[in-house]
Design a protein around this motif. Structure first.
Motif, mmCIF file in Angstrom:
data_model
loop_
_atom_site.group_PDB
_atom_site.id
_atom_site.type_symbol
_atom_site.label_atom_id
_atom_site.label_comp_id
_atom_site.label_asym_id
_atom_site.label_seq_id
_atom_site.Cartn_x
_atom_site.Cartn_y
_atom_site.Cartn_z
ATOM 1 N N ALA A 35 0.857 -1.188 0.000
ATOM 2 C CA ALA A 35 0.000 0.000 0.000
ATOM 3 C C ALA A 35 0.891 1.234 0.000
ATOM 4 C CB ALA A 35 -0.909 0.010 1.230
ATOM 5 N N ALA A 36 0.634 2.156 -0.908
ATOM 6 C CA ALA A 36 1.459 3.351 -1.057
ATOM 7 C C ALA A 36 0.590 4.594 -0.932
ATOM 8 C CB ALA A 36 2.174 3.339 -2.411
ATOM 9 N N GLY A 37 1.125 5.606 -0.227
ATOM 10 C CA GLY A 37 0.422 6.867 -0.048
ATOM 11 C C GLY A 37 1.043 7.956 -0.898
ATOM 12 N N TYR A 38 0.193 8.797 -1.480
ATOM 13 C CA TYR A 38 0.669 9.761 -2.469
ATOM 14 C C TYR A 38 0.352 11.207 -2.077
ATOM 15 C CZ TYR A 38 1.815 5.927 -5.572
ATOM 16 O OH TYR A 38 2.389 4.818 -6.113
ATOM 17 N N SER A 39 0.985 12.098 -2.815
ATOM 18 C CA SER A 39 0.890 13.529 -2.518
ATOM 19 C C SER A 39 -0.492 14.110 -2.797
ATOM 20 C CB SER A 39 1.950 14.297 -3.319
ATOM 21 O OG SER A 39 1.877 13.979 -4.699
ATOM 22 N N ASP A 40 -1.334 13.408 -3.559
ATOM 23 C CA ASP A 40 -2.684 13.905 -3.830
ATOM 24 C C ASP A 40 -3.713 13.364 -2.850
ATOM 25 O OD1 ASP A 40 -2.685 11.300 -4.649
ATOM 26 O OD2 ASP A 40 -3.624 11.667 -6.599
ATOM 27 N N ALA A 62 -5.284 15.998 1.861
ATOM 28 C CA ALA A 62 -3.898 16.458 1.931
ATOM 29 C C ALA A 62 -2.963 15.297 1.595
ATOM 30 C CB ALA A 62 -3.586 17.008 3.331
ATOM 31 N N ALA A 63 -1.701 15.619 1.365
ATOM 32 C CA ALA A 63 -0.702 14.598 1.055
ATOM 33 C C ALA A 63 -0.567 13.618 2.209
ATOM 34 C CB ALA A 63 0.643 15.265 0.770
ATOM 35 N N LEU A 64 -0.366 12.339 1.882
ATOM 36 C CA LEU A 64 -0.140 11.332 2.902
ATOM 37 C C LEU A 64 1.304 11.393 3.394
ATOM 38 C CD1 LEU A 64 -2.814 10.133 1.603
ATOM 39 C CD2 LEU A 64 -1.957 7.933 2.402
ATOM 40 N N THR A 65 1.481 11.201 4.690
ATOM 41 C CA THR A 65 2.816 11.234 5.282
ATOM 42 C C THR A 65 3.159 9.955 6.032
ATOM 43 O OG1 THR A 65 1.850 12.408 7.175
ATOM 44 C CG2 THR A 65 2.900 13.750 5.478
ATOM 45 N N ALA A 66 2.171 9.086 6.288
ATOM 46 C CA ALA A 66 2.428 7.820 6.986
ATOM 47 C C ALA A 66 1.335 6.835 6.622
ATOM 48 C CB ALA A 66 2.471 8.025 8.503
ATOM 49 N N ILE A 67 1.704 5.548 6.575
ATOM 50 C CA ILE A 67 0.731 4.505 6.237
ATOM 51 C C ILE A 67 1.143 3.210 6.917
ATOM 52 C CG2 ILE A 67 1.896 3.710 4.140
ATOM 53 C CD1 ILE A 67 -0.915 3.543 2.838
ATOM 54 N N ALA A 68 0.163 2.405 7.309
ATOM 55 C CA ALA A 68 0.442 1.122 7.971
ATOM 56 C C ALA A 68 -0.750 0.197 7.791
ATOM 57 C CB ALA A 68 0.721 1.326 9.462
ATOM 58 N N TYR A 69 -0.483 -1.098 7.718
ATOM 59 C CA TYR A 69 -1.534 -2.106 7.754
ATOM 60 C C TYR A 69 -1.832 -2.465 9.205
ATOM 61 C CZ TYR A 69 -1.874 -3.500 2.794
ATOM 62 O OH TYR A 69 -2.112 -3.548 1.449
ATOM 63 N N SER A 70 -3.088 -2.834 9.474
ATOM 64 C CA SER A 70 -3.394 -3.460 10.758
ATOM 65 C C SER A 70 -2.670 -4.798 10.816
ATOM 66 C CB SER A 70 -4.908 -3.653 10.909
ATOM 67 O OG SER A 70 -5.412 -4.497 9.880
ATOM 68 N N THR A 71 -2.558 -5.380 12.008
ATOM 69 C CA THR A 71 -1.752 -6.582 12.162
ATOM 70 C C THR A 71 -2.310 -7.766 11.386
ATOM 71 O OG1 THR A 71 -2.944 -7.075 14.216
ATOM 72 C CG2 THR A 71 -0.840 -5.913 14.413
ATOM 73 N N ASP A 72 -3.620 -7.781 11.122
ATOM 74 C CA ASP A 72 -4.204 -8.869 10.345
ATOM 75 C C ASP A 72 -4.292 -8.529 8.859
ATOM 76 O OD1 ASP A 72 -6.236 -7.007 10.286
ATOM 77 O OD2 ASP A 72 -7.689 -8.218 11.382
ATOM 78 N N GLY A 73 -3.869 -7.333 8.480
ATOM 79 C CA GLY A 73 -3.888 -6.938 7.084
ATOM 80 C C GLY A 73 -5.252 -6.557 6.554
ATOM 81 N N GLU A 74 -6.258 -6.490 7.431
ATOM 82 C CA GLU A 74 -7.622 -6.222 6.978
ATOM 83 C C GLU A 74 -7.952 -4.736 6.888
ATOM 84 O OE1 GLU A 74 -9.908 -8.455 5.886
ATOM 85 O OE2 GLU A 74 -8.233 -9.856 6.002
ATOM 86 N N MET A 75 -7.129 -3.885 7.475
ATOM 87 C CA MET A 75 -7.353 -2.443 7.434
ATOM 88 C C MET A 75 -6.062 -1.721 7.069
ATOM 89 S SD MET A 75 -10.524 -1.826 8.067
ATOM 90 C CE MET A 75 -11.879 -2.905 8.539
ATOM 91 N N ILE A 76 -6.203 -0.552 6.467
ATOM 92 C CA ILE A 76 -5.067 0.306 6.180
ATOM 93 C C ILE A 76 -5.259 1.611 6.938
ATOM 94 C CG2 ILE A 76 -3.844 1.621 4.408
ATOM 95 C CD1 ILE A 76 -4.574 -0.533 2.408
ATOM 96 N N LEU A 77 -4.289 1.958 7.780
ATOM 97 C CA LEU A 77 -4.294 3.222 8.495
ATOM 98 C C LEU A 77 -3.401 4.203 7.741
ATOM 99 C CD1 LEU A 77 -4.906 0.916 10.648
ATOM 100 C CD2 LEU A 77 -4.187 2.585 12.361
ATOM 101 N N SER A 78 -3.886 5.406 7.537
ATOM 102 C CA SER A 78 -3.120 6.410 6.803
ATOM 103 C C SER A 78 -3.204 7.750 7.504
ATOM 104 C CB SER A 78 -3.635 6.528 5.357
ATOM 105 O OG SER A 78 -5.034 6.786 5.327
#
Length: 284
Positions: A35-40, A62-78
């Motif tokens: 999962a990749a976060g972008y400037s748009d 706004a532009a993304l500055t941080a991203i992570a998966y939940s430990t089970d991979g079912e959610m993306i936190l941004s």
């Protein structure tokens, strides 16, 4: 040592990315997603096995500055430059929750961990933290399948008066400590150059390790009590915690803006402006 796959998005900068955690022992190509976060403000999920983009979401303005998966991979936190944190489902593409607690300050770190959350008397499948550039850290207990997300702790670290532009200051970085349950480690601009160990149980700083400079990157080994810290002075420090003799290494051409231990803890990857170095830890 060759380029295997490349994903290209025109006219946008990729500012953060995260590998989806795999739930099986074998590392299968079918389970590999990034999962990749972008400037748009968009998130793109890429399949490594199919070498294609599988999903595009737009949870931020706004532009993304941080991203992570939940430990089970079912959610993306941004997290965005405006301080908003979004929780999105890569299965449906929907954003299920937006948290504005850090609003106004860019998110610098998001991290999820399978911690002993029951020790804190709260429900949830995992603990996760968010760090913003104004030296604030929030810690949450979450059960995403039940749509539960509850604040566990809120940390604000003091610092002398600095410039209004937080981007010119050393970053605020926090991470869960792999070898001390219920403890997180924080580095950032403050009254002293140090790494702070904060106990979520005791609600206080329980240990401090002095640093030669303000840190620009931080990683803790999952396999041994080692901490790697990078500095803008082109220096990398390896420290056995809590009271080991620090080892300093040169070799970078610029600020060491990334440190990352491998899952087995025997190798360390560091990066500066135009160099990526891989270190092997002997005896670790």
């Amino acid at each position: 040592m060759e380029l295997v796959i490349q994903f290209q998005v025109l006219n946008q900068s990729c500012l953060c990315l995260a590998w989806k955690p795999h739930t099986i022992a074998a590392w299968e190509a079918e389970s590999q997603h990034v999962a990749a976060g972008y400037s748009d403000g968009t998130i793109r999920v890429f399949s490594i096995s199919r070498t294609e983009m599988e999903l595009k979401m737009h949870p931020h303005t706004a532009a993304l500055t941080a991203i992570a998966y939940s430990t089970d991979g079912e959610m993306i936190l941004s997290g965005g430059k405006d301080g908003l944190v979004a929780v999105s489902s890569p299965r449906t593409g929907m954003t299920i929750r937006v948290l504005a607690d850090h609003k106004g300050s860019p998110i610098t770190v998001l991290q999820c961990s399978r911690k002993q959350y029951h020790d804190f008397g709260m429900e949830g499948g995992e603990l996760w933290l968010a760090t913003s550039s104004d030296r604030r850290v929030s810690v949450w207990a979450a059960d995403w399948l039940k749509d539960k997300c509850e604040l566990l702790d809120w940390l604000s670290f003091p610092a002398p008066a600095g410039p209004e532009d937080l981007g010119s200051l050393p970053p605020s970085l926090a991470t869960f400590c792999p070898w001390e349950h219920g403890t997180l480690v924080y580095v950032g601009f403050g009254t002293r150059k140090e790494a702070l160990f904060y106990s979520l149980r005791k609600k206080q700083v329980v240990d401090r390790i002095s640093l030669p400079h303000f840190a620009t990157s931080l990683s803790l080994s999952p396999a041994a009590r080692f901490m790697a810290v990078g500095f803008s002075e082109r220096l990398l420090r390896l420290q056995r915690c809590p009271a080991g003799v620090p080892q300093d290494y040169a070799g970078h051409d610029d600020a060491v803006h990334l440190c990352r231990f491998a899952p087995a803890g025997r190798r360390l990857l560091t990066a500066s402006h135009s160099a990526v170095l891989v270190w092997e830890l002997l005896g670790a």
